[in-house]
Scaffold this active site. Structure first.
Site, mmCIF file in Angstrom:
data_model
loop_
_atom_site.group_PDB
_atom_site.id
_atom_site.type_symbol
_atom_site.label_atom_id
_atom_site.label_comp_id
_atom_site.label_asym_id
_atom_site.label_seq_id
_atom_site.Cartn_x
_atom_site.Cartn_y
_atom_site.Cartn_z
ATOM 1 N N LYS A 176 46.822 50.016 45.138
ATOM 2 C CA LYS A 176 46.135 48.730 45.348
ATOM 3 C C LYS A 176 46.654 47.670 44.369
ATOM 4 O O LYS A 176 46.983 46.550 44.772
ATOM 5 C CB LYS A 176 44.623 48.906 45.151
ATOM 6 C CG LYS A 176 43.848 47.607 45.089
ATOM 7 C CD LYS A 176 42.374 47.834 44.887
ATOM 8 C CE LYS A 176 41.936 47.946 43.454
ATOM 9 N NZ LYS A 176 41.857 46.674 42.702
ATOM 10 N N ASN A 177 46.715 48.022 43.089
ATOM 11 C CA ASN A 177 47.057 47.018 42.078
ATOM 12 C C ASN A 177 48.534 46.636 42.086
ATOM 13 O O ASN A 177 48.930 45.674 41.439
ATOM 14 C CB ASN A 177 46.644 47.503 40.678
ATOM 15 C CG ASN A 177 45.144 47.377 40.474
ATOM 16 O OD1 ASN A 177 44.438 46.870 41.338
ATOM 17 N ND2 ASN A 177 44.660 47.854 39.341
ATOM 18 N N CYS A 231 34.913 42.450 40.262
ATOM 19 C CA CYS A 231 34.047 43.444 39.624
ATOM 20 C C CYS A 231 33.262 42.800 38.486
ATOM 21 O O CYS A 231 33.790 41.967 37.756
ATOM 22 C CB CYS A 231 34.880 44.577 39.052
ATOM 23 S SG CYS A 231 35.440 45.760 40.268
ATOM 24 N N ARG A 246 36.123 38.062 31.956
ATOM 25 C CA ARG A 246 37.441 38.047 32.586
ATOM 26 C C ARG A 246 37.959 36.645 32.917
ATOM 27 O O ARG A 246 38.147 36.281 34.077
ATOM 28 C CB ARG A 246 37.439 38.908 33.852
ATOM 29 C CG ARG A 246 36.993 40.310 33.584
ATOM 30 C CD ARG A 246 37.028 41.166 34.817
ATOM 31 N NE ARG A 246 38.343 41.694 35.109
ATOM 32 C CZ ARG A 246 38.607 42.510 36.113
ATOM 33 N NH1 ARG A 246 37.668 42.864 36.940
ATOM 34 N NH2 ARG A 246 39.825 42.954 36.297
ATOM 35 N N PRO A 247 38.227 35.840 31.908
ATOM 36 C CA PRO A 247 38.747 34.493 32.160
ATOM 37 C C PRO A 247 40.208 34.509 32.628
ATOM 38 O O PRO A 247 40.853 35.551 32.596
ATOM 39 C CB PRO A 247 38.638 33.823 30.791
ATOM 40 C CG PRO A 247 38.614 34.926 29.800
ATOM 41 C CD PRO A 247 38.070 36.140 30.481
ATOM 42 N N VAL A 248 40.711 33.337 33.049
ATOM 43 C CA VAL A 248 42.113 33.237 33.478
ATOM 44 C C VAL A 248 42.858 32.203 32.626
ATOM 45 O O VAL A 248 43.849 31.625 33.062
ATOM 46 C CB VAL A 248 42.241 32.889 34.990
ATOM 47 C CG1 VAL A 248 41.767 34.045 35.850
ATOM 48 C CG2 VAL A 248 41.485 31.606 35.341
ATOM 49 N N GLN A 298 44.845 32.505 30.190
ATOM 50 C CA GLN A 298 46.239 32.823 29.867
ATOM 51 C C GLN A 298 47.179 32.454 31.022
ATOM 52 O O GLN A 298 48.314 32.038 30.801
ATOM 53 C CB GLN A 298 46.401 34.308 29.520
ATOM 54 C CG GLN A 298 45.555 34.743 28.340
ATOM 55 C CD GLN A 298 45.844 33.938 27.087
ATOM 56 O OE1 GLN A 298 47.004 33.773 26.696
ATOM 57 N NE2 GLN A 298 44.807 33.410 26.461
ATOM 58 N N ASP A 341 41.003 51.694 33.707
ATOM 59 C CA ASP A 341 40.600 52.049 35.067
ATOM 60 C C ASP A 341 40.336 53.546 35.243
ATOM 61 O O ASP A 341 39.924 53.975 36.325
ATOM 62 C CB ASP A 341 41.663 51.584 36.084
ATOM 63 C CG ASP A 341 41.599 50.089 36.320
ATOM 64 O OD1 ASP A 341 40.669 49.438 35.816
ATOM 65 O OD2 ASP A 341 42.494 49.556 37.023
ATOM 66 N N ILE A 386 39.304 47.089 26.456
ATOM 67 C CA ILE A 386 39.833 46.030 27.335
ATOM 68 C C ILE A 386 38.726 45.113 27.871
ATOM 69 O O ILE A 386 38.842 43.897 27.825
ATOM 70 C CB ILE A 386 40.606 46.641 28.529
ATOM 71 C CG1 ILE A 386 41.652 47.653 28.052
ATOM 72 C CG2 ILE A 386 41.243 45.542 29.387
ATOM 73 C CD1 ILE A 386 42.893 47.081 27.444
ATOM 74 N N ARG A 413 36.755 49.088 48.357
ATOM 75 C CA ARG A 413 37.742 48.111 47.854
ATOM 76 C C ARG A 413 38.996 48.820 47.360
ATOM 77 O O ARG A 413 40.071 48.226 47.381
ATOM 78 C CB ARG A 413 37.147 47.306 46.689
ATOM 79 C CG ARG A 413 36.084 46.334 47.107
ATOM 80 C CD ARG A 413 35.651 45.498 45.928
ATOM 81 N NE ARG A 413 36.789 44.912 45.248
ATOM 82 C CZ ARG A 413 36.798 44.470 44.003
ATOM 83 N NH1 ARG A 413 35.709 44.553 43.283
ATOM 84 N NH2 ARG A 413 37.877 43.962 43.474
HETATM 85 C C1 UD1 Z 1 44.246 44.328 35.988
HETATM 86 C C2 UD1 Z 1 43.891 45.322 37.064
HETATM 87 C C3 UD1 Z 1 42.584 46.015 36.712
HETATM 88 C C4 UD1 Z 1 42.652 46.619 35.322
HETATM 89 C C5 UD1 Z 1 43.128 45.589 34.296
HETATM 90 C C6 UD1 Z 1 43.378 46.176 32.920
HETATM 91 C C7 UD1 Z 1 44.881 44.343 39.053
HETATM 92 C C8 UD1 Z 1 44.670 43.676 40.353
HETATM 93 N N1 UD1 Z 1 43.776 44.612 38.327
HETATM 94 O O1 UD1 Z 1 43.206 43.353 35.967
HETATM 95 O O2 UD1 Z 1 42.339 47.035 37.674
HETATM 96 O O3 UD1 Z 1 41.382 47.080 34.935
HETATM 97 O O4 UD1 Z 1 44.352 44.973 34.732
HETATM 98 O O5 UD1 Z 1 44.326 47.195 33.006
HETATM 99 O O6 UD1 Z 1 45.989 44.643 38.673
HETATM 100 N N2 UD1 Z 1 42.007 38.062 29.739
HETATM 101 C C9 UD1 Z 1 41.695 36.828 29.210
HETATM 102 N N3 UD1 Z 1 42.301 35.711 29.729
HETATM 103 C C10 UD1 Z 1 43.191 35.790 30.761
HETATM 104 C C11 UD1 Z 1 43.520 37.037 31.299
HETATM 105 C C12 UD1 Z 1 42.904 38.165 30.771
HETATM 106 O O7 UD1 Z 1 40.884 36.725 28.287
HETATM 107 O O8 UD1 Z 1 43.694 34.747 31.186
HETATM 108 C C13 UD1 Z 1 41.394 39.276 29.183
HETATM 109 C C14 UD1 Z 1 40.448 39.968 30.157
HETATM 110 O O9 UD1 Z 1 39.167 39.405 30.130
HETATM 111 C C15 UD1 Z 1 40.490 41.400 29.650
HETATM 112 C C16 UD1 Z 1 41.939 41.547 29.160
HETATM 113 O O10 UD1 Z 1 42.413 40.236 28.953
HETATM 114 O O11 UD1 Z 1 39.620 41.545 28.570
HETATM 115 C C17 UD1 Z 1 42.866 42.251 30.111
HETATM 116 O O12 UD1 Z 1 42.696 41.724 31.410
HETATM 117 P P1 UD1 Z 1 43.854 41.713 32.493
HETATM 118 O O13 UD1 Z 1 44.957 42.638 32.099
HETATM 119 O O14 UD1 Z 1 44.209 40.305 32.788
HETATM 120 O O15 UD1 Z 1 43.109 42.320 33.750
HETATM 121 P P2 UD1 Z 1 43.434 41.960 35.236
HETATM 122 O O16 UD1 Z 1 44.857 41.576 35.330
HETATM 123 O O17 UD1 Z 1 42.399 41.050 35.769
#
Ligand code: UD1
Length: 431
Positions: free
Chosen positions: A22-23, A131, A136-138, A140, A319, A341, A411
């Protein structure tokens, strides 16, 4: 709403096939936005998240070809995907918007941001849901695209990004982010000049994506390490790509076999991306043999508790944390489980406690003392991997376990109850 009913106590045995990841599939499908030519993917898993992503792409004008069959289930006829091949043709891309209604159920929708911006010069993507495992901000993703010259703002719940053409840049993320790395790597493929992503995620899914992008004409080196270099090109072309096996699905079945004292063989699976998980399973006392495209596991009569600490790849994956909590709930001894994480990823603990587990939580650490047995009860799935841990616990527990809200499982686990039934489990979907 569907529920899962499990009568526990049967050691799993036999063989099942592992599906595509999936990922890996989610970012790969988004990569098709980067070119006017068709891109074909094989080994695409049949999952609700994949269906959501295909709908999202289709409403942007991407032509989605997937062999389907129309079935009538009660009053509601629905399309069921057949085969594992999907072809995407983004030549008619005409709407660079990912609306809230589509994005709210799946955080990975943010993966359209980088490719849309790079190809169309503009993207409006709703801030994601997904989830409930933390904030989980974006930020970055946004920081990286801004460094590449994009104008990015957050307006009315949408990330709005614009750039005539992105410019290569040196990018450094504050933490290792998987989808952040993928988004920036995709965007950089069509940027002018060289982009260097430092502190990049090293997850195998990032490598799978890079391999596909290279097959599409991208110039990428270093994927799988923590510095990825991308030389931008003017255009990418079509390709055919086979999606890697799902390492988390593989790990989940290994845990289910371990917890039930079973012996199973998983085909279409790869052990190379599962070192940390296999290591820990061997510490519990399981025998594991890696074959060329398969993995065999044989569990001891009683597992030994194993402590874990989650961290980015190649360390132990977040995961798989919930599934190991189910294992530790019935193992011999006390395990210390540290989640580094996500800040809210122990929601399965209270449900496991309902089944009789002995778990104490202190901040990001769980102390799990194994019990010789668990007892069936009604429990609620709260997120994708949490539900997997409840299924494992249900397979072990004496009596019946009823799991509610199993849409979380749909999912991310293709044909879960069929696969478990093929391994001898007493499991069925009920209304
Ligand atoms: C991906 C996986 C998810 C897995 C996770 C960690 C997919 C579709 N999903 O999620 O199954 O649990 O990696 O291995 O591949 N963070 C920020 N700002 C950002 C981005 C991330 O603060 O802009 C933080 C997140 O809140 C979290 C950490 O960084 O604490 C890691 O998150 P991230 O690796 O981005 O997870 P996903 O890519 O969403």
């Amino acid at each position: 709403m569907d529920k899962l009913l499990i009568a526990g106590g049967i050691p799993l045995s036999g063989e099942v096939a592992i599906s595509g990841a999936k990922n890996a599939a989610l970012p790969l499908l988004c990569a098709a936005l980067l070119t006017k030519e068709p891109v074909t993917f094989t080994n695409v898993p049949h999952l609700n998240d994949i269906g959501t992503m295909l709908k999202l792409l289709a409403q942007m004008g991407v032509k989605v070809s997937r062999e389907t069959s129309r079935i009538c289930a009660g009053d509601a006829p629905k399309e069921v995907p057949l085969g594992d091949t999907v072809t995407l043709d983004a030549s008619g891309l005409n709407n660079a918007v990912a609306p809230y209604e589509m994005v709210k159920t799946m955080r990975a929708s943010i993966l359209v941001l980088g490719p849309l911006l790079a190809r169309a010069g503009e993207a409006r993507v709703s801030l994601p849901g997904g989830c409930a495992i933390g904030a989980r901000p974006v930020d970055q993703h946004i920081k990286g695209l801004t460094a590449m010259g994009a104008e990015v703002g957050v307006e009315q719940g949408y990330v709005h990004a614009r750039a005539t053409r992105l410019k290569g840049a040196r990018l450094f993320t504050d933490m290792v982010t998987v989808t952040g790395t993928e988004n920036l790597m995709m965007a950089a493929c069509l940027a002018q000049g060289e982009t260097v992503i430092e502190n990049a995620a090293r997850e195998p899914e990032v490598v799978d994506l890079a391999n596909c992008l290279v097959a599409m004409g991208a110039r990428i080196s270093g994927a799988g390490g923590d510095v990825i270099r991308i030389q931008g090109v003017d255009a990418l072309h079509g390709a055919t790509h086979r999606i890697m096996p799902d390492r988390i699905e593989t790990g989940t079945y290994l845990c289910a076999a371990a917890a039930t004292g079973g012996a199973i063989r998983l085909t279409g699976a790869s052990a190379t991306s599962l070192d940390a998980v296999i290591d820990k399973l061997m510490d519990t006392g399981c025998d594991i043999v890696a074959e060329r495209d398969a993995i065999r596991i044989k569990a001891p009569r009683r597992l030994a508790a194993v402590s874990i600490r989650t961290a980015p790849y190649p360390a132990f994956p977040t995961d798989m944390q919930a599934q190991f909590m189910a294992i530790n709930a019935v193992a011999d001894g006390t395990a210390v489980m540290r989640e580094t994480i996500f800040e809210n990823r122990f929601m399965h603990a209270v449900e496991l406690i309902r089944l009789g587990a002995d778990i104490k939580i202190d901040g990001n650490t769980a102390f799990v003392t194994g019990r010789p047995k668990l007892d069936g009860a009604t429990v609620m799935a709260t997120d994708l991997r949490a539900s997997a841990s409840l299924v494992i616990a249900g397979l072990v527990a004496q009596g019946e376990t009823l799991i509610e809200r199993i849409y979380h499982l749909d999912r991310g686990y293709e044909g879960l109850e069929k696969k478990l039934a093929a391994l001898g489990a007493d499991i069925r979907r009920v209304k």
